[in-house]
Design a protein around this motif. Structure first.
Motif, PDB file in Angstrom:
ATOM      1  N   UNK A  94       0.802  -1.219   0.000  1.00  0.00           N
ATOM      2  CA  UNK A  94       0.000   0.000   0.000  1.00  0.00           C
ATOM      3  C   UNK A  94       0.840   1.277   0.000  1.00  0.00           C
ATOM      4  N   UNK A  95       2.099   1.194  -0.370  1.00  0.00           N
ATOM      5  CA  UNK A  95       2.918   2.397  -0.474  1.00  0.00           C
ATOM      6  C   UNK A  95       2.561   3.216  -1.715  1.00  0.00           C
ATOM      7  N   UNK A  96       2.128   2.523  -2.790  1.00  0.00           N
ATOM      8  CA  UNK A  96       1.792   3.202  -4.043  1.00  0.00           C
ATOM      9  C   UNK A  96       0.507   2.607  -4.596  1.00  0.00           C
ATOM     10  N   UNK A  97      -0.389   3.436  -5.137  1.00  0.00           N
ATOM     11  CA  UNK A  97      -1.697   2.920  -5.573  1.00  0.00           C
ATOM     12  C   UNK A  97      -1.591   1.858  -6.648  1.00  0.00           C
ATOM     13  N   UNK A  98      -0.593   1.965  -7.520  1.00  0.00           N
ATOM     14  CA  UNK A  98      -0.493   0.965  -8.587  1.00  0.00           C
ATOM     15  C   UNK A  98      -0.140  -0.416  -8.033  1.00  0.00           C
ATOM     16  N   UNK A  99       0.278  -0.472  -6.780  1.00  0.00           N
ATOM     17  CA  UNK A  99       0.639  -1.743  -6.160  1.00  0.00           C
ATOM     18  C   UNK A  99      -0.520  -2.403  -5.423  1.00  0.00           C
ATOM     19  N   UNK A 100      -1.628  -1.676  -5.252  1.00  0.00           N
ATOM     20  CA  UNK A 100      -2.715  -2.275  -4.480  1.00  0.00           C
ATOM     21  C   UNK A 100      -4.128  -2.005  -5.005  1.00  0.00           C
ATOM     22  N   UNK A 101      -4.334  -0.942  -5.780  1.00  0.00           N
ATOM     23  CA  UNK A 101      -5.709  -0.534  -6.073  1.00  0.00           C
ATOM     24  C   UNK A 101      -6.492  -1.606  -6.831  1.00  0.00           C
ATOM     25  N   UNK A 102      -5.926  -2.133  -7.911  1.00  0.00           N
ATOM     26  CA  UNK A 102      -6.646  -3.146  -8.685  1.00  0.00           C
ATOM     27  C   UNK A 102      -6.908  -4.393  -7.842  1.00  0.00           C
ATOM     28  N   UNK A 103      -5.922  -4.767  -7.049  1.00  0.00           N
ATOM     29  CA  UNK A 103      -6.083  -5.926  -6.173  1.00  0.00           C
ATOM     30  C   UNK A 103      -7.185  -5.694  -5.158  1.00  0.00           C
ATOM     31  N   UNK A 104      -7.173  -4.531  -4.524  1.00  0.00           N
ATOM     32  CA  UNK A 104      -8.174  -4.222  -3.497  1.00  0.00           C
ATOM     33  C   UNK A 104      -9.580  -4.252  -4.081  1.00  0.00           C
ATOM     34  N   UNK A 105      -9.736  -3.686  -5.273  1.00  0.00           N
ATOM     35  CA  UNK A 105     -11.055  -3.682  -5.905  1.00  0.00           C
ATOM     36  C   UNK A 105     -11.529  -5.100  -6.196  1.00  0.00           C
ATOM     37  N   UNK A 106     -10.623  -5.963  -6.659  1.00  0.00           N
ATOM     38  CA  UNK A 106     -10.988  -7.344  -6.952  1.00  0.00           C
ATOM     39  C   UNK A 106     -11.362  -8.101  -5.683  1.00  0.00           C
ATOM     40  N   UNK A 107     -10.574  -7.907  -4.622  1.00  0.00           N
ATOM     41  CA  UNK A 107     -10.832  -8.600  -3.359  1.00  0.00           C
ATOM     42  C   UNK A 107     -12.176  -8.176  -2.775  1.00  0.00           C
ATOM     43  N   UNK A 108     -12.432  -6.886  -2.748  1.00  0.00           N
ATOM     44  CA  UNK A 108     -13.681  -6.405  -2.151  1.00  0.00           C
ATOM     45  C   UNK A 108     -14.893  -6.802  -2.983  1.00  0.00           C
ATOM     46  N   UNK A 109     -14.740  -6.810  -4.315  1.00  0.00           N
ATOM     47  CA  UNK A 109     -15.838  -7.246  -5.170  1.00  0.00           C
ATOM     48  C   UNK A 109     -16.172  -8.712  -4.916  1.00  0.00           C
ATOM     49  N   UNK A 110     -15.158  -9.544  -4.857  1.00  0.00           N
ATOM     50  CA  UNK A 110     -15.378 -10.976  -4.653  1.00  0.00           C
ATOM     51  C   UNK A 110     -15.832 -11.290  -3.235  1.00  0.00           C
ATOM     52  N   UNK A 111     -15.136 -10.733  -2.250  1.00  0.00           N
ATOM     53  CA  UNK A 111     -15.322 -11.157  -0.861  1.00  0.00           C
ATOM     54  C   UNK A 111     -16.458 -10.453  -0.132  1.00  0.00           C
ATOM     55  N   UNK A 112     -16.848  -9.273  -0.598  1.00  0.00           N
ATOM     56  CA  UNK A 112     -17.924  -8.538   0.073  1.00  0.00           C
ATOM     57  C   UNK A 112     -19.159  -8.425  -0.827  1.00  0.00           C
ATOM     58  N   UNK A 113     -18.984  -7.853  -2.022  1.00  0.00           N
ATOM     59  CA  UNK A 113     -20.135  -7.736  -2.917  1.00  0.00           C
ATOM     60  C   UNK A 113     -20.677  -9.104  -3.335  1.00  0.00           C
ATOM     61  N   UNK A 114     -19.789 -10.075  -3.513  1.00  0.00           N
ATOM     62  CA  UNK A 114     -20.231 -11.414  -3.888  1.00  0.00           C
ATOM     63  C   UNK A 114     -21.215 -11.995  -2.887  1.00  0.00           C
ATOM     64  N   UNK A 115     -20.843 -12.104  -1.605  1.00  0.00           N
ATOM     65  CA  UNK A 115     -21.797 -12.608  -0.612  1.00  0.00           C
ATOM     66  C   UNK A 115     -23.066 -11.765  -0.493  1.00  0.00           C
ATOM     67  N   UNK A 116     -22.937 -10.442  -0.576  1.00  0.00           N
ATOM     68  CA  UNK A 116     -24.123  -9.584  -0.501  1.00  0.00           C
ATOM     69  C   UNK A 116     -25.081  -9.911  -1.637  1.00  0.00           C
ATOM     70  N   UNK A 117     -24.558 -10.029  -2.853  1.00  0.00           N
ATOM     71  CA  UNK A 117     -25.405 -10.335  -4.004  1.00  0.00           C
ATOM     72  C   UNK A 117     -25.988 -11.741  -3.917  1.00  0.00           C
ATOM     73  N   UNK A 118     -25.213 -12.677  -3.409  1.00  0.00           N
ATOM     74  CA  UNK A 118     -25.726 -14.038  -3.244  1.00  0.00           C
ATOM     75  C   UNK A 118     -26.890 -14.067  -2.261  1.00  0.00           C
ATOM     76  N   UNK A 119     -26.701 -13.402  -1.134  1.00  0.00           N
ATOM     77  CA  UNK A 119     -27.778 -13.369  -0.139  1.00  0.00           C
ATOM     78  C   UNK A 119     -29.015 -12.700  -0.729  1.00  0.00           C
ATOM     79  N   UNK A 120     -28.821 -11.610  -1.474  1.00  0.00           N
ATOM     80  CA  UNK A 120     -29.956 -10.931  -2.101  1.00  0.00           C
ATOM     81  C   UNK A 120     -30.700 -11.850  -3.064  1.00  0.00           C
ATOM     82  N   UNK A 121     -29.965 -12.707  -3.760  1.00  0.00           N
ATOM     83  CA  UNK A 121     -30.584 -13.586  -4.753  1.00  0.00           C
ATOM     84  C   UNK A 121     -31.395 -14.714  -4.121  1.00  0.00           C
TER      85      UNK A 121
END
Length: 254
Positions: A94-121
């Motif tokens: 996390x020292x530079x955005x190019x080292x974490x931003x894409x990863x963070x977005x992928x992790x949060x989409x899979x690990x948080x939005x994924x379960x939220x959407x599954x529960x909604x479905x």
């Protein structure tokens, strides 16, 4: 959660904890549907275990979740257990955005939005069942951070609090919320983790999880012994020592 007689959908179960848990739950007398992105693995599972149904699902895609939910419910109208297993873990700097931003977005989409959407479905269907369970999957790292996986830690902390919150909201329904909190397990979640001496052997972990589900049908959190060091550091008053130990001993924390 009763240990047998359920119809269980486990998205994210073509390998690792998900597949091992699916096989154990099938052996306990449940109908199990395995979900995942890789059709080759789904075909292999179907061939090796013809009594397990499979469905293609990408939990990063709202459209895929919606389509998979329709397919599962059409084939299995008695579905009463959803296990939101799918998740990813990434090492980040996390020292530079190019080292974490894409990863963070992928992790949060899979690990948080994924379960939220599954529960909604599935939530309306589950509420119509006489006895239903949603199993969320957090982590020991929801309670003590591994320094090289910030987004993963945060995503699992979010799942813990989501589980606590929706359990309160759904208390007036037939739906129970059970939070599974794994420690490090010998899977391919991170490179080298499958053979790491710091991880619990997969078979040992899943056997303990199933034993806990069987012996504690009303449990709100499923905690194998190895995760309690992380889970209760703050309550014990040794949180700082837990964090230091975790990051000194884990090969990914150095």
């Amino acid at each position: 959660m009763n240990i047998s007689g359920n119809t269980i959908f486990i998205p994210g179960s073509t390998s690792g904890i998900g597949l091992a848990l699916a096989l154990e739950l099938r052996a306990k007398g449940n109908t199990v549907i395995v979900g995942g992105r890789r059709t080759d693995l789904l075909e292999q599972i179907a061939a090796e275990h013809p009594d397990i149904d499979t469905v293609a699902i990408d939990t990063t895609s709202a459209a895929s979740i919606e389509a998979a939910a329709k397919e599962v419910l059409a084939k299995h109208p008695d579905l009463n257990v959803l296990v939101t297993m799918a998740g990813i873990m990434r090492i980040e700097d996390w020292h530079k955005p190019e080292s974490f931003l894409a990863s963070a977005e992928a992790v949060l989409t899979t690990n948080v939005l994924g379960p939220v959407r599954l529960i909604a479905a599935f939530i309306e269907h589950l509420q119509a069942q006489p006895d239903a369970t949603i199993v969320t999957v957090s982590s020991g790292l929801a309670f003590a951070p591994l320094k090289v996986t910030p987004s993963y830690n945060a995503s699992k902390a979010a799942i813990h609090m989501l589980s606590e919150s929706i359990r309160l909201q759904l208390a007036d329904t037939t739906v129970k919320i059970v939070e599974l909190e794994p420690p490090a397990v010998r899977t391919a979640l991170l490179p080298g983790q499958e053979t790491s001496e710091y991880g619990v052997p997969l078979d040992e972990f899943v056997a303990e999880v199933v034993a806990l589900l069987e012996s504690q049908p009303d449990a709100k959190e499923i905690q194998v012994e190895r995760v309690k060091f992380l889970r209760y550091g703050e309550a014990r008053g040794d949180y700082d020592q837990v964090v230091a130990t975790l990051n000194a001993s884990d090969p990914h924390g150095k």
